[in-house]
Enzyme design. Structure first.
Site, PDB file in Angstrom:
ATOM      1  N   ASP A  54      -3.350   4.578   2.709  1.00 55.75           N
ATOM      2  CA  ASP A  54      -3.716   4.963   4.072  1.00 55.75           C
ATOM      3  C   ASP A  54      -3.328   6.415   4.316  1.00 55.75           C
ATOM      4  O   ASP A  54      -2.186   6.800   4.095  1.00 55.75           O
ATOM      5  CB  ASP A  54      -2.970   4.091   5.109  1.00 55.75           C
ATOM      6  CG  ASP A  54      -3.523   2.677   5.177  1.00 55.75           C
ATOM      7  OD1 ASP A  54      -4.628   2.431   4.626  1.00 55.75           O
ATOM      8  OD2 ASP A  54      -2.862   1.812   5.779  1.00 55.75           O
ATOM      9  N   ASP A  87       1.412   4.742   2.318  1.00 52.53           N
ATOM     10  CA  ASP A  87       1.030   5.343   3.601  1.00 52.53           C
ATOM     11  C   ASP A  87       1.450   6.808   3.657  1.00 52.53           C
ATOM     12  O   ASP A  87       2.592   7.143   3.310  1.00 52.53           O
ATOM     13  CB  ASP A  87       1.729   4.593   4.756  1.00 52.53           C
ATOM     14  CG  ASP A  87       1.501   3.094   4.698  1.00 52.53           C
ATOM     15  OD1 ASP A  87       0.374   2.671   4.961  1.00 52.53           O
ATOM     16  OD2 ASP A  87       2.451   2.349   4.370  1.00 52.53           O
ATOM     17  N   ASP A  90       0.862  -1.183   0.000  1.00 51.77           N
ATOM     18  CA  ASP A  90       0.000   0.000   0.000  1.00 51.77           C
ATOM     19  C   ASP A  90       0.898   1.232   0.000  1.00 51.77           C
ATOM     20  O   ASP A  90       2.126   1.106  -0.069  1.00 51.77           O
ATOM     21  CB  ASP A  90      -0.919  -0.007   1.233  1.00 51.77           C
ATOM     22  CG  ASP A  90      -0.153   0.189   2.538  1.00 51.77           C
ATOM     23  OD1 ASP A  90       1.097   0.263   2.514  1.00 51.77           O
ATOM     24  OD2 ASP A  90      -0.805   0.263   3.586  1.00 51.77           O
TER      25      ASP A  90
HETATM   26  N1  DCP Z   1       1.284   0.768  11.585  1.00 55.32           N
HETATM   27  C1  DCP Z   1       0.851   0.999  12.876  1.00 55.32           C
HETATM   28  N2  DCP Z   1      -0.451   0.833  13.224  1.00 55.32           N
HETATM   29  C2  DCP Z   1      -1.345   0.410  12.308  1.00 55.32           C
HETATM   30  C3  DCP Z   1      -0.939   0.169  10.975  1.00 55.32           C
HETATM   31  C4  DCP Z   1       0.397   0.356  10.659  1.00 55.32           C
HETATM   32  O1  DCP Z   1       1.649   1.354  13.719  1.00 55.32           O
HETATM   33  N3  DCP Z   1      -2.630   0.240  12.676  1.00 55.32           N
HETATM   34  C5  DCP Z   1       2.682   1.025  11.240  1.00 55.32           C
HETATM   35  C6  DCP Z   1       3.566  -0.152  11.158  1.00 55.32           C
HETATM   36  C7  DCP Z   1       3.961  -0.252   9.737  1.00 55.32           C
HETATM   37  C8  DCP Z   1       3.610   1.086   9.132  1.00 55.32           C
HETATM   38  O2  DCP Z   1       2.701   1.679  10.010  1.00 55.32           O
HETATM   39  O3  DCP Z   1       5.324  -0.478   9.641  1.00 55.32           O
HETATM   40  C9  DCP Z   1       3.014   0.943   7.790  1.00 55.32           C
HETATM   41  O4  DCP Z   1       2.115  -0.169   7.734  1.00 55.32           O
HETATM   42  P1  DCP Z   1       2.111  -1.146   6.496  1.00 55.32           P
HETATM   43  O5  DCP Z   1       1.258  -2.307   6.867  1.00 55.32           O
HETATM   44  O6  DCP Z   1       1.725  -0.407   5.272  1.00 55.32           O
HETATM   45  O7  DCP Z   1       3.605  -1.657   6.444  1.00 55.32           O
HETATM   46  P2  DCP Z   1       4.786  -1.266   5.462  1.00 55.32           P
HETATM   47  O8  DCP Z   1       4.504   0.026   4.779  1.00 55.32           O
HETATM   48  O9  DCP Z   1       6.011  -1.350   6.277  1.00 55.32           O
HETATM   49  O10 DCP Z   1       4.784  -2.464   4.446  1.00 55.32           O
HETATM   50  P3  DCP Z   1       4.288  -2.501   2.921  1.00 55.32           P
HETATM   51  O11 DCP Z   1       5.478  -2.109   2.123  1.00 55.32           O
HETATM   52  O12 DCP Z   1       3.882  -3.913   2.685  1.00 55.32           O
HETATM   53  O13 DCP Z   1       3.139  -1.551   2.778  1.00 55.32           O
HETATM   54 MG    MG Z   2       2.766   0.364   3.645  1.00 52.99          MG
END
Ligand code: DCP
Ligand code: MG
Length: 377
Positions: A301, A206, A204
């Site tokens: 997000d 963020d 995704d």
């Molecule tokens: N996060 C958080 N609380 C949430 C959702 C996410 O603290 N309810 C944090 C932890 C993650 C970051 O935000 O590291 C981003 O979430 P992602 O699931 O999008 O994770 P990544 O961006 O690291 O992975 P990807 O590349 O698969 O999107």
């Molecule tokens: Mg992400």
């Protein structure tokens, strides 16, 4: 000595937030295997075992060289008996029977496919499997009641399971920045998550949004959503209001890793690259095939933070997930502090520790600053 001059012993500190983990993983075969076992444990509802495998994988990700012999791992933290056995099997036989049989198991495959639908968690997937729903065809046909998120997830399944590229993330950043600038001039948008850590793809995109004047950011999400909707950008959105209250949610609810910002979890309708006119296309992968729709769905997000909490929100939303978990564990067990994406509370001094930058938060925690590109634990 068996490996003579090639033989290297490794040493790393035990918390992932105490060490640098770049994207240059020299032990991908081993860490992929351990991550699969972590996935499987989490899909089976065994979170403790899942974290144990994730910590073991993270230790190997931090090593500067490929592991060639298990004796090199002596004294390393977080490598339990089970993880060591898997590593040994792969180093000696080229594969682990446990990993390969898990990978092939019907239950694992079904859980992966079903939880790959946006909006579907482990419990729902597990229930569906017990009802005989093991694949998307059955899900579409035998139609259990799906909520709005799951309907969108099923409808856009292929797009949402195709990795988002950095170019797509940049294109989405442009749209989000235009939306934010037009509803609240002066507001600032920051790309967070994996892309801030330097990843080339993600599941995704963020974003964290704030405004330099505290309070001006309130109610921003509904306005941004209206703007995006009027431009036809949104395929799905679910917004939540800010529900954070210092004192109630700070030290009192330290373990709650769900944060309480104003958020919008959405699916964007992104025009394909050739339609965006962003430079040349490369090869057939990008070319418009017959009947190919001119856009793709992407999970986005949006998180809005008051500027006073921005550093905590930025640290909390940059990840990786394990790095975040380890920061909170370090804070609690080594410093008697409670860290969240909103605040840092010192349980001994009984007060909040303010911070205007990530660097200040690491300093409060007594940790060396680790830049985002080295938080890929
Ligand atoms: N996060 C958080 N609380 C949430 C959702 C996410 O603290 N309810 C944090 C932890 C993650 C970051 O935000 O590291 C981003 O979430 P992602 O699931 O999008 O994770 P990544 O961006 O690291 O992975 P990807 O590349 O698969 O999107
Ligand atoms: Mg992400």
């Amino acid at each position: 000595q068996r490996r003579g001059a090639e033989f290297v012993m490794f040493s790393v500190p035990s918390y992932a937030c105490q060490r640098r983990t770049s994207l240059d993983n020299r032990n991908a075969v081993l860490t992929d295997a351990l991550s699969l076992l972590a996935d499987n444990a989490e899909l089976s509802g065994d979170e403790g075992r899942g974290v144990a495998f994730r910590r073991a994988a993270a230790v190997l990700k931090a090593l500067p060289k490929p592991v060639t012999d298990t004796t090199q791992l002596r004294g390393l933290p977080c490598l339990g008996e089970h993880s060591l056995r898997v590593i040994k099997d792969i180093l000696e036989d080229g594969a682990s029977d446990e990993v390969e049989s898990t990978r092939r198991s019907e239950r694992y495959k079904a859980l992966k496919v079903l939880t790959g639908v946006f909006g579907v968690g482990v419990k729902t997937a597990d229930r569906w499997i017990r009802e005989g729903i093991r694949d998307l065809q059955r899900l579409r046909d035998s139609g259990p009641a799906l909520n709005r998120a799951q309907q969108a997830g099923l409808q856009h399944y292929d797009d949402l399971n195709q990795p988002v590229t950095r170019a797509e993330a940049d294109a989405i950043a442009e749209i989000v920045e235009r939306a934010v600038a037009s509803v609240l001039p002066g507001a600032q948008t920051t790309l967070t998550g994996g892309f801030r850590r330097g990843k080339l793809t993600g599941h995704d995109v963020d974003f964290l949004i704030t405004h330099p004047e505290e309070g001006r950011e309130e109610g921003l999400v509904p306005k941004v959503v209206s703007w995006l909707e009027s431009e036809g950008v949104l395929l799905y959105q679910k917004t939540a209001r800010n529900s954070y209250l210092e004192g109630r949610d700070g030290p009192g609810r330290p373990s709650s890793s769900m944060d309480r910002f104003e958020t919008c979890f959405s699916i964007f309708k992104l025009p394909r690259e050739e339609k965006r006119g962003a430079g040349q296309t490369h090869g057939a992968a990008c070319g418009p095939e017959a009947g190919h729709k001119p856009w793709r769905a992407v999970r986005v997000d949006l998180v809005v933070s008051p500027v006073s909490q921005f550093a905590f929100a930025l640290l909390g939303w940059t990840g990786s997930k394990l790095f975040e978990r380890e920061l909170r564990r370090w804070a609690r067990h080594e410093k008697a502090m409670s860290l969240s994406s909103h605040a840092l509370y010192d349980n001994k001094q009984r007060r909040y520790l303010r911070a205007a930058s990530e660097e200040e938060i690491f300093a409060h925690l007594g940790l060396e600053f680790i830049p985002p590109s080295e938080r890929n634990a």
